[in-house]
Design an enzyme around this catalytic site. Structure first.
Site, PDB file in Angstrom:
ATOM      1  CE1 TYR A  96      -4.142   1.903   0.840  1.00 49.85           C
ATOM      2  CE2 TYR A  96      -2.657   3.172   2.238  1.00 49.85           C
ATOM      3  CZ  TYR A  96      -3.879   3.025   1.609  1.00 49.85           C
ATOM      4  OH  TYR A  96      -4.836   4.018   1.734  1.00 49.85           O
TER       5      TYR A  96
ATOM      6  CE  LYS B  58      -3.807   4.809  -1.561  1.00 49.75           C
ATOM      7  NZ  LYS B  58      -4.858   5.308  -2.483  1.00 49.75           N
TER       8      LYS B  58
HETATM    9  N1  LIG Z   1      -9.753   5.408   5.154  1.00 47.51           N
HETATM   10  C1  LIG Z   1      -8.528   5.869   5.365  1.00 47.51           C
HETATM   11  O1  LIG Z   1      -8.060   5.999   6.506  1.00 47.51           O
HETATM   12  C2  LIG Z   1      -7.666   6.271   4.190  1.00 47.51           C
HETATM   13  C3  LIG Z   1      -6.468   6.932   4.467  1.00 47.51           C
HETATM   14  C4  LIG Z   1      -5.657   7.337   3.419  1.00 47.51           C
HETATM   15  C5  LIG Z   1      -6.044   7.088   2.116  1.00 47.51           C
HETATM   16  N2  LIG Z   1      -7.204   6.434   1.865  1.00 47.51           N
HETATM   17  C6  LIG Z   1      -7.554   6.199   0.462  1.00 47.51           C
HETATM   18  O2  LIG Z   1      -8.814   6.767   0.181  1.00 47.51           O
HETATM   19  C7  LIG Z   1      -9.427   6.044  -0.879  1.00 47.51           C
HETATM   20  C8  LIG Z   1     -10.829   5.652  -0.467  1.00 47.51           C
HETATM   21  O3  LIG Z   1     -10.734   4.759   0.640  1.00 47.51           O
HETATM   22  P1  LIG Z   1     -11.915   4.531   1.689  1.00 47.51           P
HETATM   23  O4  LIG Z   1     -11.307   4.588   3.020  1.00 47.51           O
HETATM   24  O5  LIG Z   1     -13.083   5.379   1.367  1.00 47.51           O
HETATM   25  O6  LIG Z   1     -12.227   2.979   1.383  1.00 47.51           O
HETATM   26  P2  LIG Z   1     -13.579   2.186   1.167  1.00 47.51           P
HETATM   27  O7  LIG Z   1     -14.653   2.712   2.038  1.00 47.51           O
HETATM   28  O8  LIG Z   1     -13.197   0.758   1.273  1.00 47.51           O
HETATM   29  O9  LIG Z   1     -13.979   2.535  -0.351  1.00 47.51           O
HETATM   30  C9  LIG Z   1     -13.182   2.104  -1.403  1.00 47.51           C
HETATM   31  C10 LIG Z   1     -13.864   2.434  -2.717  1.00 47.51           C
HETATM   32  O10 LIG Z   1     -13.041   1.917  -3.789  1.00 47.51           O
HETATM   33  C11 LIG Z   1     -13.824   1.050  -4.602  1.00 47.51           C
HETATM   34  N3  LIG Z   1     -13.013  -0.035  -5.132  1.00 47.51           N
HETATM   35  C12 LIG Z   1     -12.354  -0.992  -4.432  1.00 47.51           C
HETATM   36  N4  LIG Z   1     -11.742  -1.838  -5.282  1.00 47.51           N
HETATM   37  C13 LIG Z   1     -12.024  -1.422  -6.536  1.00 47.51           C
HETATM   38  C14 LIG Z   1     -11.695  -1.889  -7.837  1.00 47.51           C
HETATM   39  N5  LIG Z   1     -10.928  -2.975  -8.025  1.00 47.51           N
HETATM   40  N6  LIG Z   1     -12.167  -1.217  -8.912  1.00 47.51           N
HETATM   41  C15 LIG Z   1     -12.935  -0.113  -8.734  1.00 47.51           C
HETATM   42  N7  LIG Z   1     -13.294   0.380  -7.526  1.00 47.51           N
HETATM   43  C16 LIG Z   1     -12.841  -0.274  -6.446  1.00 47.51           C
HETATM   44  C17 LIG Z   1     -14.907   0.522  -3.674  1.00 47.51           C
HETATM   45  O11 LIG Z   1     -16.014   0.041  -4.447  1.00 47.51           O
HETATM   46  P3  LIG Z   1     -17.130  -0.972  -3.783  1.00 47.51           P
HETATM   47  O12 LIG Z   1     -18.028  -0.127  -2.945  1.00 47.51           O
HETATM   48  O13 LIG Z   1     -17.847  -1.516  -4.946  1.00 47.51           O
HETATM   49  O14 LIG Z   1     -16.390  -1.982  -3.001  1.00 47.51           O
HETATM   50  C18 LIG Z   1     -15.226   1.772  -2.859  1.00 47.51           C
HETATM   51  O15 LIG Z   1     -16.069   2.627  -3.584  1.00 47.51           O
HETATM   52  C19 LIG Z   1      -8.511   4.860  -1.175  1.00 47.51           C
HETATM   53  O16 LIG Z   1      -7.676   5.160  -2.266  1.00 47.51           O
HETATM   54  C20 LIG Z   1      -7.688   4.743   0.093  1.00 47.51           C
HETATM   55  O17 LIG Z   1      -6.458   4.121  -0.142  1.00 47.51           O
HETATM   56  C21 LIG Z   1      -8.026   6.022   2.875  1.00 47.51           C
END
Ligand SMILES: NC(=O)c1ccc[n+]([C@@H]2O[C@H](COP(=O)([O-])OP(=O)(O)OC[C@H]3O[C@@H](n4cnc5c(N)ncnc54)[C@H](OP(=O)(O)O)[C@@H]3O)[C@@H](O)[C@H]2O)c1
Length: 264
Positions: free
Chosen positions: A172, A176
Site C-alpha cells: 500500500y 501510494k
Molecule cells: N480510510 C482511510 O483511513 C484512508 C487513508 C488514506 C487514504 N485512503 C484512500 O482513500 C481512498 C478511499 O478509501 P476509503 O477509506 O473510502 O475505502 P472504502 O470505504 O473501502 O472505499 C473504497 C472504494 O473503492 C472502490 N473499489 C475498491 N476496489 C475497486 C476496484 N478494483 N475497482 C474499482 N473500484 C474499487 C470501492 O467500491 P465498492 O463499494 O464496490 O467496493 C469503494 O467505492 C482509497 O484510495 C484509500 O487508499 C483512505
C-alpha cells in the site's frame, strides 16, 4: 519590467471562483467512504458527477440518486480498476452520460495488509494494480481530452502512508508513494495545457477501510494524531472540492496533507 508584470493591477479584485457549476466530474470508488463524500460534495458545489464502484452497486445507486435529487446529472458504472483488460470499457459509458470529464478524482483503493515477511506477491500485485496502475489507466482515458479543451483537474487520493510508510503496508505504501510520483510528473507534463494534477494524502479516516484494524492499533493511531481523533470523509472531500475548483488554478503537483497533524 517584464510585460507580464506590467499587467499587474490591483483593481478590480477578482473573487476566487469555488463553484463547480457546469463542470463534469468522475469519481472512482464513489460508492462509499471517502469517494461517496467526494461525489456528494462536488455535486453540492454544482458539478454533474458520475461514479464508479466495484461490488457496491446498491451503495453507488444510492449516491447517484442523492446527486440527481440535487438537480445534477449522475451515472454509476461497475468496473474493476485493477483489470487492465476491461478498465478501458468505462470511458464510452461515461461519455454517453456526461459528454465529457473536466474533473477526474482517482479515489478507488484497497488494502491487503501483512508484514513484509508474510506478504505474498499476489497481495503486492493486487494493491499495485488497483491503487497505482488504476490511476495510470484512468488518467490515460481522460487527461488528453482535458488538455485539448484547455481546462481540467485531476485529484489523486494518496495517503500519509505513502509519505512515511507503515508497518504491514509495504504494498500500500509503495502504491501510494507511486501515486505521488505520477501526480507530480503529470502535473509537469500538463501544466501548460490548463490541466492541474494534485494529490491528497489523508491520515486515518473513518471508513470501511479502517474496519479491519484492531482496536488497540486504532487507539495507537488516535494517540499519535495531534488532534486526537480519526478524520471524517467530508474533511477529505473539502480539500478535493477546493483543488477541483477554478480558484485552485495556480496549484499543481501539490500534495495536500489532511491528517489531523499526524505528519507535519
Ligand atoms: N480510510 C482511510 O483511513 C484512508 C487513508 C488514506 C487514504 N485512503 C484512500 O482513500 C481512498 C478511499 O478509501 P476509503 O477509506 O473510502 O475505502 P472504502 O470505504 O473501502 O472505499 C473504497 C472504494 O473503492 C472502490 N473499489 C475498491 N476496489 C475497486 C476496484 N478494483 N475497482 C474499482 N473500484 C474499487 C470501492 O467500491 P465498492 O463499494 O464496490 O467496493 C469503494 O467505492 C482509497 O484510495 C484509500 O487508499 C483512505
Amino acid at each position: 519590467m517584464s510585460a507580464e508584470l506590467q499587467q499587474v493591477t490591483y483593481e478590480p479584485f477578482e473573487q476566487p471562483c469555488l463553484s463547480l457549476q457546469g463542470k463534469k466530474a468522475l469519481v472512482t470508488g464513489g460508492s462509499r467512504g471517502i469517494g461517496k463524500a467526494i461525489a456528494l460534495t462536488l455535486a453540492a458545489q454544482g458539478a454533474d458527477v458520475a461514479l464508479t464502484y466495484y461490488t457496491g452497486c446498491k451503495f453507488a445507486e444510492d449516491v447517484c440518486a442523492q446527486i440527481r435529487d440535487m438537480g445534477r446529472l449522475s451515472g454509476c458504472y461497475a468496473h474493476d480498476i485493477g483489470d487492465r483488460e476491461t478498465v478501458h470499457e468505462l470511458r464510452p459509458h461515461v461519455m454517453e452520460d456526461l459528454g465529457q470529464v473536466d474533473i477526474l478524482i482517482n479515489n478507488a483503493g484497497i488494502a491487503r495488509d501483512r508484514s513484509f515477511k508474510k506478504m505474498s506477491i499476489e497481495m503486492w500485485d493486487d494493491v499495485l494494480a488497483v491503487n497505482l496502475t488504476g490511476v495510470f489507466h484512468m488518467a490515460k482515458q481522460f487527461v488528453d481530452d482535458m488538455a485539448d479543451r484547455g481546462w481540467g483537474r485531476i485529484v489523486n487520493i494518496s495517503s500519509v502512508v505513502g509519505e512515511v510508510g507503515n508497518f504491514g503496508q509495504a504494498n500500500y505504501a509503495a502504491a501510494k508513494a507511486g501515486v505521488l510520483g505520477l501526480t507530480k510528473t503529470l502535473a509537469r507534463e500538463y501544466a501548460r495545457k490548463g490541466v492541474t494534477v494534485n494529490a491528497i494524502a489523508p491520515g486515518f479516516i473513518k471508513t470501511r477501510m479502517m474496519q479491519g484494524i484492531p482496536d488497540s492499533a486504532l487507539q495507537a493511531v488516535i494517540n499519535q494524531t495531534p488532534m486526537g481523533r480519526l478524520g471524517d470523509p467530508s474533511e477529505i472531500a473539502a480539500g478535493v472540492a477546493f483543488l477541483s475548483s477554478p480558484a485552485a488554478g495556480f496549484i499543481t503537483g501539490h500534495v495536500l496533507d489532511i491528517n489531523g497533524g499526524i505528519k507535519m
